[in-house]
Design a protein around this motif. Structure first.
Motif: not given
Length: 403
Positions: A53, A51, A28, A76-79
């Motif tokens: 993410g 950003e 992260m 990007g988003s997500g884990s």
């Protein structure tokens, strides 16, 4: 998705090297958090993520050379960063990245900082200014740079040949280490200075008795009043400024067939770091007192050790002082810094017998060296400059009264 792009580093810097990824794929990153450290010719720059993410992928590895404007990572988003998911986004930016680099190349010559004389000569010779390697640490291309580029032997392919021979069996007898970008730049600039100037060195020796006695008497009071220690660098900086005022051609540079006399006194101080030698400047040293000079040097040394020096710290100097004495050097020939025409080398203080009148006494002595560009400075000025520095250090009260 957000792209991590190599930012504008400085007006004269178009590329850098990825020194260290601070965030790995799958980790992260918060908005405004540092994600990568870039190494340039002069300074290290930490780049933030715009950003929040997850780091999806690095598009360049540590040690890679990257261009200003190049996409080097995807956030990007997500884990996590599934192998199949980032593949499409990575492919998509490939063409735009190449386009950015092409645009950079197309306008690089126009954006290159160069003197009018250098631009004229480059046009006459049909030389692309963007391909010329400047000696000036600020990246300015001068006539001598264009001339050197035009006459330099094209023996560059020799390097790949050496690399081809390198992959021999590693038997532990040698260790091969890639030079850092800064070390490569230092090596290139020093060689260019040696090849493009008429460098000469003159020597003298200074009896440090009086300045050491004065420093011993005043150091405690000085520290209590200023919260900084009284060293020898402030004395030498003050002496150099006074000598530069008397011998202005030592505070100059050459641009084509013109001599630029500098009416300011930004004194570069050579500082050794793990990454190599850096030369930040004590700006307006003529307007600073002893405590301000010492404080500035301490601050610059700390920034150098922490890789926090800025381009403003490193550019625009008029003269340089280097102190090999801190490493025990008794005598050396310093090489000039960039387009400057003079550099003072200090050395270790050694007690040795000297003639004082008709007697022999043991005195703390220091050899000093002035390397200078003989195209600008004649023997009279070089010897006179060094003699004035010697006289002022041997009579430090004159420096105190003059400041």
């Amino acid at each position: 998705m957000a792209e991590i792009i190599v930012p504008e580093l400085a007006e004269s810097i178009t590329e850098g090297t990825i020194a260290q990824w601070l965030k790995k794929p799958g980790e992260m990153v918060e908005k405004g958090e540092f994600i990568v450290e870039l190494e340039t010719d002069k300074v290290n720059v930490e780049v933030i993520s715009e950003e929040a993410g997850v780091v999806q992928e690095h598009l360049a590895a540590e040690g890679d050379t990257v261009q200003v404007g190049q996409v080097i990572a995807i956030v990007g988003s997500g884990s996590g960063a599934p192998a199949a998911t980032p593949a499409a986004p990575v492919e998509a930016p490939a063409a735009p990245v190449a386009a950015v680099v092409v645009e950079e190349d197309a306008s690089a010559s126009d954006r290159t900082i160069a003197s009018p004389a250098a631009r004229k000569l480059a046009r006459e010779k049909g030389i692309d200014l963007a391909a010329v390697s400047p000696v000036d640490p600020m990246g300015r291309v001068r006539v001598q740079d264009v001339e050197a580029h035009g006459t330099a032997p094209k023996a560059q392919p020799a390097a790949p040949a050496a690399k081809a021979a390198a992959p021999a069996q590693e038997d532990g007898r040698v260790t091969r280490e890639k030079m850092t970008r800064r070390r490569q730049t230092i090596a290139k600039r020093l060689l260019e200075v040696k090849q493009s100037t008429a460098m000469l060195t003159t020597f003298n020796e200074i009896d440090m008795t009086n300045v050491m006695a004065l420093r011993s008497r005043k150091k405690d009071q000085f520290f209590e009043q200023n919260d900084v220690r009284l060293g020898f660098m402030s004395f030498f900086t003050k002496a150099v400024v006074a000598a530069l005022k008397k011998y202005p051609y030592v505070n100059a540079e050459i641009d084509g067939d013109e001599i630029i006399l500098k009416n300011f006194f930004d004194i570069g101080v050579a500082i050794s770091t793990d990454g190599g030698l850096v030369v930040p400047n004590v700006v307006d040293a003529d307007r600073k007192n002893f405590a301000e000079i010492e404080g500035t040097i301490v601050e610059l040394a700390k920034k150098a050790r922490d890789n926090k020096l800025t381009m403003a710290d490193m550019t625009g100097g008029s003269f340089t002082i280097t102190n090999g004495g801190v490493f025990g050097s008794l005598m050396s020939t310093p090489i000039m810094n960039g387009t400057q025409v003079g550099i003072l080398g200090m050395h270790t203080i050694q007690r040795r017998p000297v003639a004082i009148g008709d007697n022999i006494e043991i005195r703390p002595m220091m050899y000093v060296a002035l390397s200078y560009d003989h195209r600008v400075i004649d023997g009279k000025d070089s010897v006179g400059f060094l003699k004035m520095v010697k006289d002022l250090i041997e009579n430090p009260e004159d420096l105190l009264l003059g400041s």
